[in-house]
Design a protein around this motif. Structure first.
Motif, PDB file in Angstrom:
ATOM      1  N   ARG A   1       0.946  -1.359   0.020  1.00 49.86           N
ATOM      2  CA  ARG A   1      -0.059   0.157  -0.052  1.00 49.86           C
ATOM      3  C   ARG A   1       0.816   1.149  -0.178  1.00 49.86           C
ATOM      4  O   ARG A   1       1.967   1.199   0.698  1.00 49.86           O
ATOM      5  N   SER A   2       0.508   2.358  -0.567  1.00 50.14           N
ATOM      6  CA  SER A   2       0.924   3.764  -0.580  1.00 50.14           C
ATOM      7  C   SER A   2       1.019   4.190   0.688  1.00 50.14           C
ATOM      8  O   SER A   2      -0.161   4.272   1.511  1.00 50.14           O
ATOM      9  N   ILE A   3       2.122   4.851   1.170  1.00 48.76           N
ATOM     10  CA  ILE A   3       2.002   5.381   2.309  1.00 48.76           C
ATOM     11  C   ILE A   3       2.469   6.920   2.388  1.00 48.76           C
ATOM     12  O   ILE A   3       2.752   7.717   3.482  1.00 48.76           O
ATOM     13  N   GLY A   4       2.718   7.316   0.984  1.00 52.47           N
ATOM     14  CA  GLY A   4       3.057   8.755   0.986  1.00 52.47           C
ATOM     15  C   GLY A   4       2.015   9.470   0.186  1.00 52.47           C
ATOM     16  O   GLY A   4       1.083   8.841  -0.172  1.00 52.47           O
ATOM     17  N   VAL A   5       2.574  10.650  -0.259  1.00 54.35           N
ATOM     18  CA  VAL A   5       1.594  11.289  -1.211  1.00 54.35           C
ATOM     19  C   VAL A   5       1.628  10.626  -2.545  1.00 54.35           C
ATOM     20  O   VAL A   5       0.623  10.587  -3.234  1.00 54.35           O
ATOM     21  N   GLY A   6       2.800  10.381  -3.235  1.00 48.82           N
ATOM     22  CA  GLY A   6       2.730   9.838  -4.370  1.00 48.82           C
ATOM     23  C   GLY A   6       2.474   8.194  -3.885  1.00 48.82           C
ATOM     24  O   GLY A   6       2.621   7.724  -3.020  1.00 48.82           O
ATOM     25  N   ASP A   7       2.812   7.548  -5.222  1.00 52.72           N
ATOM     26  CA  ASP A   7       2.680   6.092  -5.318  1.00 52.72           C
ATOM     27  C   ASP A   7       3.765   5.414  -5.153  1.00 52.72           C
ATOM     28  O   ASP A   7       3.996   4.288  -4.757  1.00 52.72           O
ATOM     29  N   GLN A   8       5.126   5.998  -4.989  1.00 53.67           N
ATOM     30  CA  GLN A   8       6.437   5.485  -4.917  1.00 53.67           C
ATOM     31  C   GLN A   8       6.711   5.206  -3.413  1.00 53.67           C
ATOM     32  O   GLN A   8       7.544   4.333  -3.256  1.00 53.67           O
ATOM     33  N   ASP A   9       6.352   5.504  -2.404  1.00 51.03           N
ATOM     34  CA  ASP A   9       6.610   5.360  -1.130  1.00 51.03           C
ATOM     35  C   ASP A   9       5.608   4.491  -0.507  1.00 51.03           C
ATOM     36  O   ASP A   9       4.317   4.620  -0.518  1.00 51.03           O
ATOM     37  N   ARG A  10       6.115   3.235  -0.211  1.00 53.57           N
ATOM     38  CA  ARG A  10       5.100   1.900   0.042  1.00 53.57           C
ATOM     39  C   ARG A  10       5.607   1.315   1.324  1.00 53.57           C
ATOM     40  O   ARG A  10       6.468   1.247   1.720  1.00 53.57           O
ATOM     41  N   GLU A  11       4.443   0.124   1.802  1.00 54.29           N
ATOM     42  CA  GLU A  11       4.848  -0.546   2.718  1.00 54.29           C
ATOM     43  C   GLU A  11       4.116  -1.817   2.403  1.00 54.29           C
ATOM     44  O   GLU A  11       3.011  -1.963   1.687  1.00 54.29           O
ATOM     45  N   ILE A  12       4.740  -2.801   2.853  1.00 56.50           N
ATOM     46  CA  ILE A  12       4.180  -4.314   2.616  1.00 56.50           C
ATOM     47  C   ILE A  12       4.793  -5.335   3.914  1.00 56.50           C
ATOM     48  O   ILE A  12       5.595  -5.292   4.411  1.00 56.50           O
ATOM     49  N   ARG A  13       3.690  -6.252   4.009  1.00 53.91           N
ATOM     50  CA  ARG A  13       4.038  -7.059   5.090  1.00 53.91           C
ATOM     51  C   ARG A  13       4.653  -8.472   4.086  1.00 53.91           C
ATOM     52  O   ARG A  13       4.211  -8.936   3.646  1.00 53.91           O
TER      53      ARG A  13
END
Length: 94
Positions: free
Chosen positions: A47-59
């Motif tokens: 999932r995206s965690i920033g303003v844009g799509d490039q900062d992400r988080e994943i389990r």
């Protein structure tokens, strides 16, 4: 056969330190998950965690969450959160 883009995987120093502290079993699972992520860093389970799509988080595994950035064919693992079942205040009862 179509060419599959594989993103170059890089680590911040803290993320590399956390990766290097994993026991062999967790490290093998982690490495496999990162290999899969490098083929599709925008997978639907991230999932995206920033303003844009490039900062992400994943389990990545049941016990490892990663924050990462995607840019120009590179995947930068910024931070790892590693959980241990011994750290649970109130374990779930089955």
């Amino acid at each position: 056969m179509p060419h599959e883009e594989i993103y170059e995987v890089l680590y911040t120093e803290p993320a590399a330190r956390d990766r290097d502290r994993l026991d062999p079993v967790r490290r093998a699972a982690f490495d496999k998950a990162v290999e899969i992520l490098a083929r599709d860093p925008y997978t639907e389970v991230s999932r995206s965690i920033g303003v844009g799509d490039q900062d992400r988080e994943i389990r990545l595994t049941s016990q490892i969450v990663a924050e990462y950035m995607v840019s120009r064919g590179r995947l930068l693992l910024v931070m790892l959160r590693i959980f241990d079942d011994a750290d649970i205040l109130l374990p779930e009862e089955g």
